[in-house]
Every structure is written in C-alpha cells, then in structure tokens.
Write an enzyme that holds these catalytic residues in place. Structure first.
Site, PDB file in Angstrom:
ATOM      1  N   LYS A 156     108.950 122.742  48.514  1.00 17.70           N
ATOM      2  CA  LYS A 156     107.917 123.736  48.378  1.00 17.70           C
ATOM      3  C   LYS A 156     106.646 123.177  48.691  1.00 17.70           C
ATOM      4  CE  LYS A 156     107.349 127.862  45.458  1.00 17.70           C
ATOM      5  NZ  LYS A 156     107.244 128.338  43.849  1.00 17.70           N
TER       6      LYS A 156
HETATM    7  C1  E4P Z   1     106.801 131.683  43.490  1.00 20.24           C
HETATM    8  O1  E4P Z   1     107.489 130.759  44.286  1.00 20.24           O
HETATM    9  C2  E4P Z   1     105.737 131.343  42.646  1.00 20.24           C
HETATM   10  O2  E4P Z   1     106.351 130.256  41.944  1.00 20.24           O
HETATM   11  C3  E4P Z   1     105.473 132.503  41.914  1.00 20.24           C
HETATM   12  O3  E4P Z   1     106.146 133.822  42.077  1.00 20.24           O
HETATM   13  C4  E4P Z   1     104.204 132.686  41.377  1.00 20.24           C
HETATM   14  O4  E4P Z   1     104.033 133.733  40.427  1.00 20.24           O
HETATM   15  P1  E4P Z   1     102.595 133.971  39.465  1.00 20.24           P
HETATM   16  O5  E4P Z   1     101.677 134.458  40.340  1.00 20.24           O
HETATM   17  O6  E4P Z   1     102.996 134.946  38.651  1.00 20.24           O
HETATM   18  O7  E4P Z   1     102.530 132.631  39.062  1.00 20.24           O
END
Ligand code: E4P
Length: 212
Positions: A83
């Site tokens: 990521k």
């Molecule tokens: C996705 O890859 C992220 O880890 C996640 O969906 C972020 O979500 P949040 O905005 O609830 O922290």
C-alpha cells in the site's frame, strides 16, 4: 465485487473468515498501531489466514525508502500487496514496483485525477476513501462513479477498491456502481447480514415450532 476486511486484528480476521465472505484484508498504519505485539508477526498471521491479497502500507515518504520497505514486506508472505500513499514519491514507487511485478494499492485517493495517475503508474488497486470525503461534506460515492467512468473510458485494468466505508449503504452503492472491490470494517460486515424481517420471521418459526 470482492469483499476485503479493513482490519489488522487477527481475531476479527478469523471471525470474518468464518463467514466465508472475505477475499482479502487491508491494513493501514493506524489499524496496525492499535494491535499489541510484533506487527510483522501479526501481518504474517493475517496472510496465513487469508488466501487473497493483504495490503500493508509503507510508512516512508520518499521513494527509495518506500522501495526498501516494500522489498522487506514482500518477504513476509506471497499475498502481500504494497500500500503506497498517493503522492509524487508514491507514484514513483508504484511505477517501480509495477516494473518488478509487485502488486500495489494506491491509498489516500480522493479524486479521479489521482486515481488516473496511479493507474497509469501501474497500481493494481486504487483506494478512494469514501467516508472521509463524506466527512468533509463531499460526495464520496460520486468519486467512485467518476473513477470508474475514467477507467472504462481508457480500458484501464487497475481495480477500484472502495475504502473508508462507514455503513451498509456505502456497500450497496458501491455494488450498484460495480466497484471491483470494497474493504469494510467487521461491524459493517455484520450489519450487512441483518434485516429486521429476518429476525421477526425466525422468531415466528421458532415459536410456531415450539407451540405445535
Ligand atoms: C483502506 O484501505 C483504509 O485502511 C481505510 O478504509 C480507511 O478508513 P477510515 O477512513 O475509516 O480510517
């Protein structure tokens, strides 16, 4: 639509896996920092539980350092997806990892322009953060729709992974739009299975059977 669990908690991963509906996991530094113990060990455990892709984020901000982290991360398990934050340094990193045949997930995507650049750089997934856009009064789902239109226009193979999901309606809307994948927290997964008429119907069946 592939369904991923948005969690770095091994118990949650196991609970979701038991339902037979989860095809991957996404983690991020915030989620991993909540867990006690060696983060690499946790990631390794998650990768063992789940056959599909497990996204793990680099924490460096400069491309060479991101690449060094990525080299280390891919040694943990074959199903790791790197990521990478959607920055200029992140784009360099995605491009280089693509050249090396390593899967990437461009994260912190908030616009179709960012998604298009990440796709051009060779990202396997782009993660538009729906909930965080809604939080600031924008329409997160519109961004998913626009990204999908742009990707279709140019026949791009990068998968749209709807992220930052807050509730079941986000899930439904992403499915209607045809998002390639969605990542959801465990409570949202549980909510998806519920309907009041299911509970009422089951109670009636149980009662009728008990009083036959
Ligand atoms: C996705 O890859 C992220 O880890 C996640 O969906 C972020 O979500 P949040 O905005 O609830 O922290």
């Amino acid at each position: 639509m592939k369904i991923f669990l948005d969690s770095a908690n091994i118990d949650q991963v196991r609970q979701a896996k038991a339902l037979g509906t989860i095809e991957g996991v996404t983690t991020n530094p915030s989620l991993l920092s909540k867990e006690k113990g060696d983060w690499k060990k946790i990631v390794r455990q998650i990768c063992k539980e789940i056959d599909g892709p497990v996204s793990v984020e680099v924490i460096s901000t400069e491309s060479q350092a991101m690449l060094a982290e990525a080299r280390d991360l891919v040694k943990i398990a074959p199903n790791i997806v790197i990521k990478v934050p959607m920055t200029l340094e992140g784009l360099k990193t995605i491009s280089e990892l693509h050249n090396q045949g390593i899967d990437t997930n461009a994260t912190l995507v908030f616009s179709p322009n960012q998604a298009l650049l990440a796709a051009k750089a060779g990202a396997t997934y782009v993660s538009p953060f729906i909930g965080r856009l809604d939080d600031i009064g924008q329409d997160g789902m519109q961004v998913i729709q626009d990204i999908m239109t742009v990707f279709r226009n140019y026949d791009l193979s990068t998968q749209v992974l709807a992220a930052s999901i807050r509730h079941t309606n986000h899930f439904f809307q992403a499915a209607i739009l045809g998002a390639d994948a969605i990542t959801i927290p465990l409570p949202v997964l549980f909510d998806l299975a519920k309907h009041p008429l299911t509970d009422i119907g089951l109670a009636k069946f149980m009662n009728d059977w008990a009083t036959r």
